[in-house]
Scaffold this motif. Sequence first.
Motif, PDB file in Angstrom:
ATOM      1  N   VAL A   1      -1.642   7.199  -7.442  1.00 37.33           N
ATOM      2  CA  VAL A   1      -1.730   6.267  -7.017  1.00 37.33           C
ATOM      3  C   VAL A   1      -2.628   5.269  -7.800  1.00 37.33           C
ATOM      4  O   VAL A   1      -1.404   4.594  -9.045  1.00 37.33           O
ATOM      5  CB  VAL A   1      -2.529   5.751  -5.247  1.00 37.33           C
ATOM      6  CG1 VAL A   1      -3.197   4.246  -5.335  1.00 37.33           C
ATOM      7  CG2 VAL A   1      -2.034   5.890  -4.542  1.00 37.33           C
TER       8      VAL A   1
ATOM      9  N   THR B   1     -16.206   5.528   4.990  1.00 38.42           N
ATOM     10  CA  THR B   1     -15.288   4.738   6.074  1.00 38.42           C
ATOM     11  C   THR B   1     -13.791   4.702   5.507  1.00 38.42           C
ATOM     12  O   THR B   1     -13.112   5.100   6.555  1.00 38.42           O
ATOM     13  CB  THR B   1     -15.974   3.603   6.764  1.00 38.42           C
ATOM     14  OG1 THR B   1     -15.989   3.025   5.817  1.00 38.42           O
ATOM     15  CG2 THR B   1     -17.348   3.730   7.281  1.00 38.42           C
ATOM     16  N   VAL B   2     -13.768   4.629   3.998  1.00 31.75           N
ATOM     17  CA  VAL B   2     -12.188   4.359   4.390  1.00 31.75           C
ATOM     18  C   VAL B   2     -12.204   5.392   2.685  1.00 31.75           C
ATOM     19  O   VAL B   2     -13.201   4.650   1.576  1.00 31.75           O
ATOM     20  CB  VAL B   2     -12.919   2.559   3.387  1.00 31.75           C
ATOM     21  CG1 VAL B   2     -11.406   2.511   2.824  1.00 31.75           C
ATOM     22  CG2 VAL B   2     -12.098   1.817   4.997  1.00 31.75           C
ATOM     23  N   PHE B   3     -11.186   5.436   2.254  1.00 30.60           N
ATOM     24  CA  PHE B   3     -11.173   6.348   0.921  1.00 30.60           C
ATOM     25  C   PHE B   3      -9.645   5.286   0.071  1.00 30.60           C
ATOM     26  O   PHE B   3      -8.705   4.737   0.439  1.00 30.60           O
ATOM     27  CB  PHE B   3     -10.254   7.468   1.211  1.00 30.60           C
ATOM     28  CG  PHE B   3     -10.298   8.299  -0.290  1.00 30.60           C
ATOM     29  CD1 PHE B   3     -11.355   8.306  -0.674  1.00 30.60           C
ATOM     30  CD2 PHE B   3      -9.648   7.843  -1.335  1.00 30.60           C
ATOM     31  CE1 PHE B   3     -11.536   9.349  -2.047  1.00 30.60           C
ATOM     32  CE2 PHE B   3      -9.081   8.363  -2.712  1.00 30.60           C
ATOM     33  CZ  PHE B   3     -10.386   9.124  -2.713  1.00 30.60           C
ATOM     34  N   SER B   4      -9.509   4.682  -0.760  1.00 32.37           N
ATOM     35  CA  SER B   4      -9.323   3.709  -1.684  1.00 32.37           C
ATOM     36  C   SER B   4      -8.745   4.767  -3.083  1.00 32.37           C
ATOM     37  O   SER B   4     -10.026   4.604  -3.564  1.00 32.37           O
ATOM     38  CB  SER B   4      -9.115   2.250  -1.214  1.00 32.37           C
ATOM     39  OG  SER B   4      -8.244   1.564  -2.715  1.00 32.37           O
ATOM     40  N   SER B   5      -7.798   4.662  -3.443  1.00 30.80           N
ATOM     41  CA  SER B   5      -7.791   5.601  -4.939  1.00 30.80           C
ATOM     42  C   SER B   5      -8.015   4.283  -6.342  1.00 30.80           C
ATOM     43  O   SER B   5      -8.285   4.900  -7.274  1.00 30.80           O
ATOM     44  CB  SER B   5      -6.557   5.568  -5.079  1.00 30.80           C
ATOM     45  OG  SER B   5      -6.417   7.214  -4.832  1.00 30.80           O
ATOM     46  N   LEU B   6      -7.592   3.061  -5.392  1.00 31.34           N
ATOM     47  CA  LEU B   6      -8.591   2.020  -6.285  1.00 31.34           C
ATOM     48  C   LEU B   6      -9.683   1.397  -6.685  1.00 31.34           C
ATOM     49  O   LEU B   6     -10.105   0.516  -7.116  1.00 31.34           O
ATOM     50  CB  LEU B   6      -6.883   0.736  -5.835  1.00 31.34           C
ATOM     51  CG  LEU B   6      -5.491   1.135  -5.636  1.00 31.34           C
ATOM     52  CD1 LEU B   6      -4.869   0.134  -5.003  1.00 31.34           C
ATOM     53  CD2 LEU B   6      -4.933   1.208  -6.910  1.00 31.34           C
TER      54      LEU B   6
ATOM     55  N   SER C   1       0.261  -0.916   0.204  1.00 29.07           N
ATOM     56  CA  SER C   1       0.085  -0.469  -0.109  1.00 29.07           C
ATOM     57  C   SER C   1       1.271   0.898   0.198  1.00 29.07           C
ATOM     58  O   SER C   1       0.137   2.214   0.424  1.00 29.07           O
ATOM     59  CB  SER C   1      -0.414   0.049   1.515  1.00 29.07           C
ATOM     60  OG  SER C   1      -0.469   0.173   2.574  1.00 29.07           O
TER      61      SER C   1
ATOM     62  N   PRO D   1      -6.962  11.963  -0.910  1.00 27.32           N
ATOM     63  CA  PRO D   1      -5.772  12.238  -0.488  1.00 27.32           C
ATOM     64  C   PRO D   1      -4.541  11.542  -1.115  1.00 27.32           C
ATOM     65  O   PRO D   1      -3.214  12.461  -0.958  1.00 27.32           O
ATOM     66  CB  PRO D   1      -5.925  11.329   1.032  1.00 27.32           C
ATOM     67  CG  PRO D   1      -6.129  10.517   0.828  1.00 27.32           C
ATOM     68  CD  PRO D   1      -7.911  11.069  -0.259  1.00 27.32           C
ATOM     69  N   ASN D   2      -5.028  11.538  -2.112  1.00 29.43           N
ATOM     70  CA  ASN D   2      -3.717  11.023  -3.277  1.00 29.43           C
ATOM     71  C   ASN D   2      -3.983  12.145  -4.478  1.00 29.43           C
ATOM     72  O   ASN D   2      -3.640  12.047  -5.292  1.00 29.43           O
ATOM     73  CB  ASN D   2      -4.114   9.556  -3.997  1.00 29.43           C
ATOM     74  CG  ASN D   2      -3.998   9.191  -2.323  1.00 29.43           C
ATOM     75  OD1 ASN D   2      -3.371   9.449  -1.319  1.00 29.43           O
ATOM     76  ND2 ASN D   2      -4.776   7.666  -2.817  1.00 29.43           N
TER      77      ASN D   2
END
Lengths: 957, 186
Positions: free
Chosen positions: A729, A784-789, A632, A702-703
């Motif tokens: 990312v 709840t979660v931030f994922s660029s993917l 990650s 954030p990315n």
Amino acid sequence: MAKLIWLCLQFIMLYSTVEAVFEDQVGKFDWRQQYVGKVRFSHFDSHVQSSKKVLVATENNVFASLNTRTGELFWRHVDKTGPEGNIDALLQHGQDAVLVVGNGRLLRSWEINIGGLNWEVVLDSGSFQSACLVGQQDTVKHVAVLKKTVISLHYLSNGHQKWIENLPERQAVYSGGNGEVYALGVVPHSHIAIVAYSLEDGEIIKQISVEAPWLSKIQASCSVIDQGMLTCVDPATVSLYMLDLHLQSQMTQIPLQSLGLEVTPGFQPVLVSTQPNPARPPLSEFLLQLGPEHHLLLQLNNGHIVTLRDFKPAMLVSFATTGEKTVAAVMSPKNKTACSINLFSGETGRRLLDTTLIFNMDPNGGKPEKLYIQAFLKKDDSVGYRVMVQTEDHTLTFIQQPGRVMWTREEALSDVVTMEMVDLPLTGTQAELEGEFGKKADGLMSMVLKRLSSQLILLQAWIAHLWKLFYDARKPRSQVKNDVTIENLSRDEFNLQKMMVMVTASGKLFGIDSKTGSILWRHYLNNISSNPAFKLMVQRTTAHFPHPPQCTLLIKDKDTGLATLHVFNPIFGKTSHISPPALTQPILQSLMLPLMDQDYAKVLLLVDDQYKVSAFPSTKNVLQQLQEMASSIFFYLIDSSQGRLSGYRLRTDLSTELIWEVVVPTEVQRIVSVKGKRPNEHVHSQGRVMGDRSVLYKYLNPNLLAVVLESTDLHQERSFVGILLIDGVTGRIIHEAVQRKARGPVHVVHSENWVVYEYWSTKSRRNEFSVIELYEGMELYNSTVFSSLDRPHAPQVLQQSYIFPSSISTMEATLTEKGITSRHLLIGLPSGGILSLPKMFLDPRRPEIVTEQSREENLIPYAPELLIRTEWFINYNQTVSRVRGIYTAPSGLESTCLVVAYGLDIYQTRVYPSKQFDVLKDDYDYMLISSVLLALFFATMISKRLAEVKLLNRAWR
Amino acid sequence: MTSPGGQGGGALSTRGGSGARRMKWALELSLGNTRSRGGGQGDVVHPIGYSEKPVPDTSIQETDKNLVEKRCWDVALGPLKQIPMNLFIMYMSGNTISIFPIMMVCMMAWRPIQALMSMSATFKLLESSSQQWLQGLVYLVGNLLGSALAIYKCQSMGLLPTHSSDWLAFIGPPQRMEIMGGGMVL
């Protein structure tokens, strides 16, 4: 339209915050320090015996006058940056200082008492070579300026040109006060050509050409001494060459060996002569430097050279004249930490009595570089002096006999490259308490004892504090000084006082107290290359007592690509005992991870040119964590020369794999800058409330990176400016905005869900602001979660542009602890003002037509012009020259943001974007409130008692 | 809500509307009162215990029962009767949020709630009525309507957290899954 404007005004009146300072708050929360930069020329004002002025012209194109008693500025003139404002020469005569500016473009004369401009003339084009004052019969009335192919003579009184003559290439100009002006030139490895002009009309009196095949540069190796004796030194044949400008047409060679002198191998000897009065010929004494620490005082006596004195070891030697006396000041090393300066008579070379002065070298400073001597005659006709020492780290130190430092100026601070603000540590007692919990538990009994002892210490500290209060109360207020020293540094209640760690271009680091601006520590890195790049990172804050805070400075030599790490304690400036890893490969970038090792130091990853990663600190624990997290951890690199943006993923073996790449055609556009989000930024609200009370959720990636592109074609019809919003990312381009017919420099701020940038519109010839805001929409994809993917939906993009009435130098956004306070943009203007512009005005949702809903939302109706309101200037009349950067840091108070603007000057203040909602006002009447409360309390007590008595009486009736 | 009973007047009074204790007559023992003085003109002195007022017939009658019933219905319908008044106040106070409308809304909301809290006491009042349960139900419905009206008012004033924006402050920042950094090649 009128209605719209009226509405607009109404909105401004109702909703904008007022940020002006009250008169009594001036200087209470803010301070400014003015600098001049590295000194290039300096003259002591000597025409009045008791003068307190020293004139300095610096490499930052500043001309200023300093007070020699205090080191403060009398006045300062800041010219244009770059070669246009470059100061080529400084000549002083009486009350006038003549400056040649901008490679001989301008000739200016300043009045040195008040710093007013006497006159300014524009000179003919041509590159500047040399200038000198020209005098005749003890009066100086002219100044001669020599350019590459032209020589001109100007009156000192008004700058008018007396005459101008063309001539083949010349390098130096000299006048001995006999009504003749000599232009000296050299044809490299061939001959010296000398032309003498008449002072009156510029007529050529004579022309001499002398064979000098060994000479290449006249200014570096030649000097005129005595009655027009051109003296040159040749390192190849190790000899002096002399030529009488009036008579001879042949150079006489005097081998240095015949004088019993030797040159340090590989050293270019330097000749220094002195001409105290331009209306008279130079003195017959001159200085010859033969080695790094070897100087000689020589005299030309009837055509023979006599050694008056041999100074060895002598680091620096300088001439000074007062009245009729000329002295040579010699600085020689005394021991490792101190130098001694002595005066020697210019005529005889004898040491003058009682003139020793000790200069203590700062172990955290550089070596002395230049000596400026202010000599004066004492009452008994002996020579006294003060000395201004310039060291490698651009520091000016003014010393009086016998070694008292009157002031120092840290001119390196005129060129701050990067900075960080670090929280101060808790007081020793608080830290003691914290440390108790930080350490590992060892038995019940010892814990109890520890607790008791720490409580005792606290009690002791409290009593000491009370005693100090009592003691100070008896003294008059003016005597109570709260000097901040490195020993009594402690965090204040609201964390408003911080340590500013500043990195300067000269390689000197400073620790400055943000409350007072006093320099608490300095450290000179003396092995810095000439072209460095710095990156400062805070690895460990003060929150992890007993581990000391730790900062790491990555210094990269841009020429070789090799980098070094300097690890230090930001509070005390001491180099850490942790030895940084030796970096053998050129380093491309560094990356600070939120991971911590067992000592709470954040992990720093360094990416080398093989795209291999090394960690610092690289303990077993860290490597293990890295292996777990590797999948990650991503990083991106931008190579603007190739126009390549590439993203990498870390593998468990600390190698990397390329996962995406975007190539920008470099022939069309180039990457100017990239802005990510600040890692310590908090966003309190995840969305915006609409007029109908639904929520428009922000796209808080954030990315996200904002990449600024500028066209290589600068033609005003074809130039453009582009902003690329790209996910760091995945490399996915989120949005692309192009401003046609626009040109840089582009200033950009990227924060929360918005990007604000400023550019020059070539079409409309004005500065424009543009704002891009990104929203997820009315629903959150994953709260709840931030994922660029995992982001299937593209964000909604809103954009709006505005006209700004001024160009800007730099831009930054305010930052607060929790991100509840509204944001302001801090804009450094070229005029020296720092403007605090509410972000509310740069909002792409500003409606063109006002509706009930937009009014409900407090949206200001769209108006293309952004106004500059004078009360938005946070630095009121404290002009900050040449702002290059603004640094913002949150304080412990949510309402307050600390701001440091740096450039030529440094300015520190606090801003309250939503006013001070969490602080009682300064003039809050504690006395009144508490007395009213007390009075009410007693009133209730008394009336209760009375009521009881009355009830009892009634019952008895 | 005046206390039921107290139908008797003058010196003679019946207590407890349910008629548990009844007095056929009462002695006027106070001497030298105005009446006797007023009546002193006449030559006849009233005998002890004589009252000029006619003694009402307090025997249990059918009408009493009706009265109690009516009284009970008054109690039960009280909240319902207030609704038009409340509607008027609601209309007058408007939807702006300021001190007076807020006070009104508070009153409007508080009164039905208070009434519902003291439901058992009201039931005791209605005990004598034959339609006790119906009346109780009406009373309850009236109060519920009143509170519904108050809630509607709150809603129209925007005081109810019914929109997503009201819960915005409770959404925390999302956790970051990837760590990213870098920059221009130094």
